[in-house]
Motif scaffolding. Structure first.
Motif, PDB file in Angstrom:
ATOM      1  N   PRO A  30       0.815  -1.221   0.000  1.00  0.00           N
ATOM      2  CA  PRO A  30       0.000   0.000   0.000  1.00  0.00           C
ATOM      3  C   PRO A  30       0.848   1.272   0.000  1.00  0.00           C
ATOM      4  N   THR A  31       0.291   2.315  -0.580  1.00  0.00           N
ATOM      5  CA  THR A  31       0.967   3.604  -0.695  1.00  0.00           C
ATOM      6  C   THR A  31       0.437   4.565   0.359  1.00  0.00           C
ATOM      7  N   LEU A  32       1.337   5.348   0.933  1.00  0.00           N
ATOM      8  CA  LEU A  32       0.970   6.420   1.860  1.00  0.00           C
ATOM      9  C   LEU A  32       0.872   7.723   1.076  1.00  0.00           C
ATOM     10  N   TYR A  33      -0.119   8.546   1.428  1.00  0.00           N
ATOM     11  CA  TYR A  33      -0.353   9.822   0.747  1.00  0.00           C
ATOM     12  C   TYR A  33      -0.359  10.961   1.758  1.00  0.00           C
ATOM     13  N   ASP A  34      -0.237  12.199   1.258  1.00  0.00           N
ATOM     14  CA  ASP A  34      -0.279  13.347   2.170  1.00  0.00           C
ATOM     15  C   ASP A  34      -1.702  13.842   2.415  1.00  0.00           C
ATOM     16  N   GLY A  35      -2.684  13.116   1.955  1.00  0.00           N
ATOM     17  CA  GLY A  35      -4.093  13.405   2.194  1.00  0.00           C
ATOM     18  C   GLY A  35      -4.908  12.158   1.918  1.00  0.00           C
ATOM     19  N   PRO A  36      -6.206  12.191   2.196  1.00  0.00           N
ATOM     20  CA  PRO A  36      -7.055  11.004   2.061  1.00  0.00           C
ATOM     21  C   PRO A  36      -7.530  10.742   0.629  1.00  0.00           C
ATOM     22  N   GLY A  37      -6.661  10.160  -0.178  1.00  0.00           N
ATOM     23  CA  GLY A  37      -7.055   9.802  -1.535  1.00  0.00           C
ATOM     24  C   GLY A  37      -5.868   9.733  -2.471  1.00  0.00           C
ATOM     25  N   THR A  38      -6.066   9.060  -3.585  1.00  0.00           N
ATOM     26  CA  THR A  38      -4.989   8.918  -4.562  1.00  0.00           C
ATOM     27  C   THR A  38      -4.747  10.199  -5.349  1.00  0.00           C
ATOM     28  N   ASN A  39      -5.605  11.207  -5.178  1.00  0.00           N
ATOM     29  CA  ASN A  39      -5.383  12.494  -5.834  1.00  0.00           C
ATOM     30  C   ASN A  39      -4.395  13.362  -5.049  1.00  0.00           C
ATOM     31  N   TYR A  40      -3.926  12.878  -3.903  1.00  0.00           N
ATOM     32  CA  TYR A  40      -2.886  13.555  -3.122  1.00  0.00           C
ATOM     33  C   TYR A  40      -1.525  13.002  -3.520  1.00  0.00           C
ATOM     34  N   ASN A  41      -0.466  13.671  -3.082  1.00  0.00           N
ATOM     35  CA  ASN A  41       0.896  13.231  -3.396  1.00  0.00           C
ATOM     36  C   ASN A  41       1.210  11.903  -2.718  1.00  0.00           C
ATOM     37  N   ALA A  42       1.757  10.962  -3.487  1.00  0.00           N
ATOM     38  CA  ALA A  42       2.235   9.697  -2.928  1.00  0.00           C
ATOM     39  C   ALA A  42       3.549   9.982  -2.205  1.00  0.00           C
ATOM     40  N   LEU A  43       3.666   9.495  -0.965  1.00  0.00           N
ATOM     41  CA  LEU A  43       4.835   9.796  -0.146  1.00  0.00           C
ATOM     42  C   LEU A  43       5.744   8.601   0.089  1.00  0.00           C
ATOM     43  N   ASP A  44       5.156   7.419   0.203  1.00  0.00           N
ATOM     44  CA  ASP A  44       5.931   6.246   0.584  1.00  0.00           C
ATOM     45  C   ASP A  44       5.121   5.000   0.243  1.00  0.00           C
ATOM     46  N   VAL A  45       5.804   3.880   0.123  1.00  0.00           N
ATOM     47  CA  VAL A  45       5.144   2.596  -0.108  1.00  0.00           C
ATOM     48  C   VAL A  45       5.526   1.676   1.041  1.00  0.00           C
ATOM     49  N   LEU A  46       4.519   1.045   1.647  1.00  0.00           N
ATOM     50  CA  LEU A  46       4.767   0.126   2.756  1.00  0.00           C
ATOM     51  C   LEU A  46       5.003  -1.277   2.217  1.00  0.00           C
ATOM     52  N   ASP A  47       5.816  -2.031   2.903  1.00  0.00           N
ATOM     53  CA  ASP A  47       6.179  -3.384   2.491  1.00  0.00           C
ATOM     54  C   ASP A  47       5.312  -4.389   3.239  1.00  0.00           C
ATOM     55  N   VAL A  48       4.408  -5.079   2.523  1.00  0.00           N
ATOM     56  CA  VAL A  48       3.510  -6.027   3.191  1.00  0.00           C
ATOM     57  C   VAL A  48       4.248  -7.224   3.777  1.00  0.00           C
ATOM     58  N   SER A  49       5.498  -7.431   3.400  1.00  0.00           N
ATOM     59  CA  SER A  49       6.243  -8.540   4.000  1.00  0.00           C
ATOM     60  C   SER A  49       6.536  -8.252   5.475  1.00  0.00           C
ATOM     61  N   GLN A  50       6.353  -6.996   5.893  1.00  0.00           N
ATOM     62  CA  GLN A  50       6.540  -6.624   7.301  1.00  0.00           C
ATOM     63  C   GLN A  50       5.181  -6.531   7.994  1.00  0.00           C
ATOM     64  N   ARG A  51       4.360  -7.562   7.821  1.00  0.00           N
ATOM     65  CA  ARG A  51       2.998  -7.575   8.362  1.00  0.00           C
ATOM     66  C   ARG A  51       2.937  -7.427   9.869  1.00  0.00           C
ATOM     67  N   GLY A  52       3.984  -7.778  10.575  1.00  0.00           N
ATOM     68  CA  GLY A  52       3.965  -7.701  12.032  1.00  0.00           C
ATOM     69  C   GLY A  52       4.076  -6.288  12.572  1.00  0.00           C
ATOM     70  N   ALA A  53       4.443  -5.334  11.724  1.00  0.00           N
ATOM     71  CA  ALA A  53       4.579  -3.945  12.180  1.00  0.00           C
ATOM     72  C   ALA A  53       3.217  -3.404  12.609  1.00  0.00           C
ATOM     73  N   ILE A  54       3.215  -2.590  13.647  1.00  0.00           N
ATOM     74  CA  ILE A  54       1.980  -2.010  14.178  1.00  0.00           C
ATOM     75  C   ILE A  54       1.815  -0.591  13.648  1.00  0.00           C
ATOM     76  N   TYR A  55       0.638  -0.314  13.121  1.00  0.00           N
ATOM     77  CA  TYR A  55       0.275   1.017  12.639  1.00  0.00           C
ATOM     78  C   TYR A  55      -0.904   1.493  13.473  1.00  0.00           C
ATOM     79  N   SER A  56      -0.839   2.730  13.911  1.00  0.00           N
ATOM     80  CA  SER A  56      -1.881   3.267  14.776  1.00  0.00           C
ATOM     81  C   SER A  56      -2.551   4.470  14.111  1.00  0.00           C
ATOM     82  N   PRO A  57      -3.752   4.281  13.550  1.00  0.00           N
ATOM     83  CA  PRO A  57      -4.466   5.411  12.964  1.00  0.00           C
ATOM     84  C   PRO A  57      -5.142   6.242  14.052  1.00  0.00           C
TER      85      PRO A  57
END
Length: 109
Positions: A30-57
Protein backbone atom coordinates in the motif's frame (compact mmCIF):
# COMPACT_ATOMS: atom_id res chain seq x y z
CA UNK A 1 -33.62 -6.29 32.53
CA UNK A 2 -34.53 -3.24 34.48
CA UNK A 3 -35.99 -3.15 37.98
CA UNK A 4 -39.46 -3.17 36.43
CA UNK A 5 -38.73 -6.47 34.64
CA UNK A 6 -38.66 -4.86 31.19
CA UNK A 7 -35.81 -5.47 28.77
CA UNK A 8 -33.80 -2.42 27.86
CA UNK A 9 -30.88 -1.64 25.63
CA UNK A 10 -27.99 0.58 26.61
CA UNK A 11 -25.33 1.64 24.15
CA UNK A 12 -21.87 2.58 25.29
CA UNK A 13 -19.14 4.15 23.24
CA UNK A 14 -15.59 3.29 24.18
CA UNK A 15 -12.71 5.20 22.69
CA UNK A 16 -9.60 3.21 21.81
CA UNK A 17 -6.69 5.33 22.98
CA UNK A 18 -3.99 3.70 20.86
CA UNK A 19 -5.55 1.54 18.16
CA UNK A 20 -3.29 -1.20 16.84
CA UNK A 21 -3.53 -2.31 13.22
CA UNK A 22 -1.41 -4.40 10.89
CA UNK A 23 -1.15 -4.53 7.12
CA UNK A 24 -3.35 -7.03 5.33
CA UNK A 25 -1.29 -9.66 3.60
CA UNK A 26 -3.65 -10.19 0.68
CA UNK A 27 -3.04 -6.83 -1.02
CA UNK A 28 -0.10 -5.34 -2.90
CA UNK A 29 2.20 -2.95 -1.06
CA UNK A 30 0.00 0.00 0.00
CA UNK A 31 0.97 3.60 -0.69
CA UNK A 32 0.97 6.42 1.86
CA UNK A 33 -0.35 9.82 0.75
CA UNK A 34 -0.28 13.35 2.17
CA UNK A 35 -4.09 13.41 2.19
CA UNK A 36 -7.05 11.00 2.06
CA UNK A 37 -7.05 9.80 -1.53
CA UNK A 38 -4.99 8.92 -4.56
CA UNK A 39 -5.38 12.49 -5.83
CA UNK A 40 -2.89 13.56 -3.12
CA UNK A 41 0.90 13.23 -3.40
CA UNK A 42 2.23 9.70 -2.93
CA UNK A 43 4.84 9.80 -0.15
CA UNK A 44 5.93 6.25 0.58
CA UNK A 45 5.14 2.60 -0.11
CA UNK A 46 4.77 0.13 2.76
CA UNK A 47 6.18 -3.38 2.49
CA UNK A 48 3.51 -6.03 3.19
CA UNK A 49 6.24 -8.54 4.00
CA UNK A 50 6.54 -6.62 7.30
CA UNK A 51 3.00 -7.57 8.36
CA UNK A 52 3.97 -7.70 12.03
CA UNK A 53 4.58 -3.94 12.18
CA UNK A 54 1.98 -2.01 14.18
CA UNK A 55 0.27 1.02 12.64
CA UNK A 56 -1.88 3.27 14.78
CA UNK A 57 -4.47 5.41 12.96
CA UNK A 58 -5.88 8.41 14.83
CA UNK A 59 -8.50 9.77 12.41
CA UNK A 60 -10.48 8.83 9.32
CA UNK A 61 -11.89 10.84 6.45
CA UNK A 62 -15.66 11.40 6.16
CA UNK A 63 -16.09 8.38 3.88
CA UNK A 64 -14.11 6.12 6.29
CA UNK A 65 -12.13 4.84 3.29
CA UNK A 66 -8.90 6.54 4.40
CA UNK A 67 -7.16 6.73 7.78
CA UNK A 68 -4.48 9.10 9.05
CA UNK A 69 -1.61 7.38 10.83
CA UNK A 70 -0.35 8.52 14.21
CA UNK A 71 2.32 5.84 14.59
CA UNK A 72 4.94 4.76 13.84
CA UNK A 73 6.61 8.17 14.06
CA UNK A 74 8.05 7.92 10.53
CA UNK A 75 4.51 7.77 9.10
CA UNK A 76 2.74 10.22 11.44
CA UNK A 77 0.25 12.39 9.56
CA UNK A 78 0.34 10.28 6.39
CA UNK A 79 -2.82 8.75 4.95
CA UNK A 80 -3.44 5.11 4.08
CA UNK A 81 -6.40 3.30 2.55
CA UNK A 82 -8.42 1.79 5.41
CA UNK A 83 -8.80 -1.42 3.40
CA UNK A 84 -5.03 -2.00 3.71
CA UNK A 85 -5.32 -2.55 7.49
CA UNK A 86 -6.61 -5.22 9.84
CA UNK A 87 -7.24 -3.75 13.29
CA UNK A 88 -7.64 -5.46 16.64
CA UNK A 89 -10.90 -4.85 18.47
CA UNK A 90 -12.33 -2.18 16.17
CA UNK A 91 -12.81 -1.20 12.55
CA UNK A 92 -11.36 2.03 11.09
CA UNK A 93 -14.85 3.42 10.42
CA UNK A 94 -15.21 3.77 14.22
CA UNK A 95 -12.36 6.30 14.38
CA UNK A 96 -13.22 9.96 14.87
CA UNK A 97 -13.72 11.73 11.56
CA UNK A 98 -11.36 14.56 10.70
CA UNK A 99 -12.94 17.87 9.78
CA UNK A 100 -12.83 18.67 6.07
CA UNK A 101 -11.06 21.99 6.72
CA UNK A 102 -8.25 20.11 8.51
CA UNK A 103 -7.44 18.14 5.36
CA UNK A 104 -4.89 19.82 3.10
CA UNK A 105 -6.14 20.88 -0.35
CA UNK A 106 -4.81 19.12 -3.43
CA UNK A 107 -3.50 20.63 -6.61
CA UNK A 108 -6.21 18.62 -8.38
CA UNK A 109 -9.06 19.96 -6.20
Amino acid sequence: RGEDGQDFREERRLEVSEPACQLRGDQPNPTLYDGPGTNYNALDVLDVSQRGAIYSPDRRDVSAQWVRLNAPEAHRGKWLSASALVCGGFTPDKLRSIEREQIPPTLNA
